[in-house]
Write a protein that holds these residues in place. Structure first.
Motif, short mmCIF file in Angstrom:
data_model
loop_
_atom_site.label_atom_id
_atom_site.label_comp_id
_atom_site.label_asym_id
_atom_site.label_seq_id
_atom_site.Cartn_x
_atom_site.Cartn_y
_atom_site.Cartn_z
N ALA A 1 -3.52 8.03 -13.70
CA ALA A 1 -4.00 8.64 -12.38
C ALA A 1 -2.88 9.25 -11.68
N ARG A 2 -1.65 8.95 -12.41
CA ARG A 2 -0.55 10.35 -12.03
C ARG A 2 -0.57 11.76 -13.07
N ALA A 3 -1.45 10.91 -14.31
CA ALA A 3 -2.14 12.40 -14.91
C ALA A 3 -3.00 13.59 -14.91
N PHE B 1 1.87 10.74 -0.62
CA PHE B 1 2.21 10.32 -1.56
C PHE B 1 3.64 9.96 -1.89
N ASP B 2 3.83 9.40 -3.18
CA ASP B 2 4.99 9.30 -3.20
C ASP B 2 6.03 8.58 -2.15
N VAL B 3 5.68 8.82 -0.55
CA VAL B 3 6.89 8.35 -0.32
C VAL B 3 6.25 8.03 1.40
N VAL C 1 1.22 -1.05 -0.24
CA VAL C 1 0.15 -0.40 -0.02
C VAL C 1 0.98 0.91 -0.09
N SER C 2 1.20 2.17 -0.62
CA SER C 2 1.91 3.23 -0.92
C SER C 2 0.39 4.37 -0.83
N ASN C 3 1.69 5.31 -0.64
CA ASN C 3 1.02 7.11 -0.33
C ASN C 3 0.67 7.05 0.97
N VAL C 4 -0.47 5.77 1.49
CA VAL C 4 -0.81 5.79 3.07
C VAL C 4 -1.34 7.42 3.37
N ALA D 1 9.45 6.85 -11.65
CA ALA D 1 10.32 5.81 -10.81
C ALA D 1 10.00 6.37 -9.46
N HIS D 2 9.08 5.87 -8.99
CA HIS D 2 8.43 6.94 -7.46
C HIS D 2 8.93 5.16 -6.40
N ALA D 3 9.96 4.95 -4.93
CA ALA D 3 10.03 4.07 -4.33
C ALA D 3 8.65 3.88 -3.02
N ASP D 4 7.70 4.66 -3.83
CA ASP D 4 6.80 4.29 -2.04
C ASP D 4 6.16 2.53 -2.02
N ASN D 5 5.99 1.98 -3.17
CA ASN D 5 5.78 0.41 -3.91
C ASN D 5 7.53 -0.86 -3.43
N ARG E 1 -8.21 14.87 -6.57
CA ARG E 1 -7.35 14.95 -7.72
C ARG E 1 -8.14 13.83 -8.58
N ARG E 2 -8.34 12.12 -7.63
CA ARG E 2 -8.22 10.98 -8.33
C ARG E 2 -9.82 10.36 -7.47
N ALA E 3 -10.64 11.43 -6.97
CA ALA E 3 -11.86 10.69 -6.08
C ALA E 3 -12.89 9.80 -7.68
N1 HSE Z 1 2.33 6.69 -5.39
C1 HSE Z 1 2.24 6.50 -6.65
C2 HSE Z 1 0.97 7.07 -7.06
C3 HSE Z 1 2.07 4.85 -6.26
O1 HSE Z 1 -0.27 7.47 -6.40
O2 HSE Z 1 1.10 7.32 -8.47
C4 HSE Z 1 1.06 4.11 -7.18
O3 HSE Z 1 2.43 3.39 -8.21
#
Ligand code: HSE
Length: 334
Positions: free
Chosen positions: A206-208, A21-23, A14-17, A157-161, A253-255
């Motif tokens: 989702a990032r876009a 975000f991204d960390v 589980v990333s972002n938590v 290249a985010h490392a949170d996963n 922003r993703r809701a």
């Molecule tokens: N931190 C990333 C994001 C995780 O929310 O885009 C998804 O890979």
């Protein structure tokens, strides 16, 4: 030696938590992906014949993919287009290795689910190849190489996963490259619920949706929450953890990606969750709970809410924060 096969498992993450975000990220016990690695006769010649006839990528010099199961034939078989293939090649290159490696991938994670599937395949690949070579590469090298797979899979290249998939536990990514990963304490009892609605969301899409800037007030609130969550984990202060589980940057922003997101989150908190938010870029949602008993109640409430709001057949997982990340195992049965 040519017959030796080494298999590694890497867990869902589980990333972002919510506020990281991204960390921020943590590992689940299961499900996860498995990657097996074996030596093969190396070189460009035998491997380049695998490239697809259309838009053939530049073949990776030392890696090929023999087999993928659990993906309904949807993932690229060309190593240069596969997160595990790219991660394995990055490790071979970084170690100056000249022998060729063939990978077999057993996908246990649903695709585009927000459970860190591309990270799990990349993490399992580098751990399997590292063990095959008896290289004992430092974890920073494994993270850096697995990140190349994540870059391919998610477009960033985010490392949170990747970091929790490799290291296990609950981690803070102070910096992805070169990696500076801080392992956070996990309060006794802390239990995660993850519900995967019957939807798929590409991380790149989702990032876009995030754009390049955030209002200063949202950033201030986010880093205050991040500091509070880290402090709450150190102090095992569940009330503080609950107050901190808020995302002012990515989730708003993703809701629109998950129908009924706020109703599902409300159902989780009313059932006793400390907080609930998107897992990574979604569509999965996670909740953190103070104990396994509460987690069972929260899991039932979230599953019911996801069925009502999204429909389909959600998958629900209850897990402690897994202390161990990717590791060598016996190969999966399929
Ligand atoms: N931190 C990333 C994001 C995780 O929310 O885009 C998804 O890979």
């Amino acid at each position: 030696m040519a017959d030796r096969v080494v298999t590694a498992f890497a867990p869902a993450t589980v990333s972002n938590v919510a506020c990281g975000f991204d960390v921020l990220g943590f590992a689940l016990e299961a499900p996860g992906d498995e990657v097996s690695a074996r030596f093969v006769e190396g070189g460009r010649e035998p491997f380049s014949s695998e490239a697809s006839p259309k838009r053939a990528p530049v073949p990776l010099p030392l890696v090929r993919i023999d087999d993928i199961t659990g993906d309904d034939g949807r993932l690229p078989r060309e190593a240069a287009r596969n997160t595990a293939g790219v991660a394995a090649q990055a490790l071979l290159t970084s170690l100056g290795e000249r022998r060729g490696v063939a990978l077999s991938i057993c996908k246990g994670l649903p695709l585009s689910s927000g459970l860190g599937g591309s990270a799990a395949s990349a993490a399992a690949a580098v751990v399997a190849v590292d063990a095959l070579l008896d290289a004992h590469a430092p974890v920073e090298t494994l993270i850096t190489c697995a990140l190349e797979g994540e870059r391919l899979g998610a477009g960033s290249a985010h490392a949170d996963n990747i970091a929790p998939a490799l290291c296990g536990g609950f981690v803070l990514v102070r910096r992805a490259s070169p990696p500076d990963i801080i392992r956070l304490p996990v309060p006794a009892g802390l239990t995660a619920v993850v519900v995967h609605p019957d939807l798929e969301i590409e991380t790149s899409r989702a990032r876009a949706m995030l754009g390049d800037t955030v209002p200063l007030a949202d950033a201030i609130r986010q880093w205050a929450n991040l500091g509070a969550l880290v402090h709450g984990l150190h102090r095992a202060d569940f009330a503080l953890i609950a107050r901190a589980l808020e995302d002012t940057i990515a989730e708003p922003r993703r809701a629109s990606l998950v129908p009924g997101l706020s109703a599902i989150k409300r159902a989780a908190v009313e059932a006793g969750a400390l907080g609930c938010s998107l897992s990574g870029s979604g569509p999965s949602l996670f909740a953190l709970c103070r104990d396994a008993h509460t987690a069972a109640t929260v899991a039932a409430a979230m599953t019911t809410a996801v069925r009502a709001e999204v429909g389909g057949d959600p998958q629900t997982y209850i897990s402690s924060i897994a202390p161990q990340g990717a590791r060598i195992v016996s190969p999966c049965a399929s």
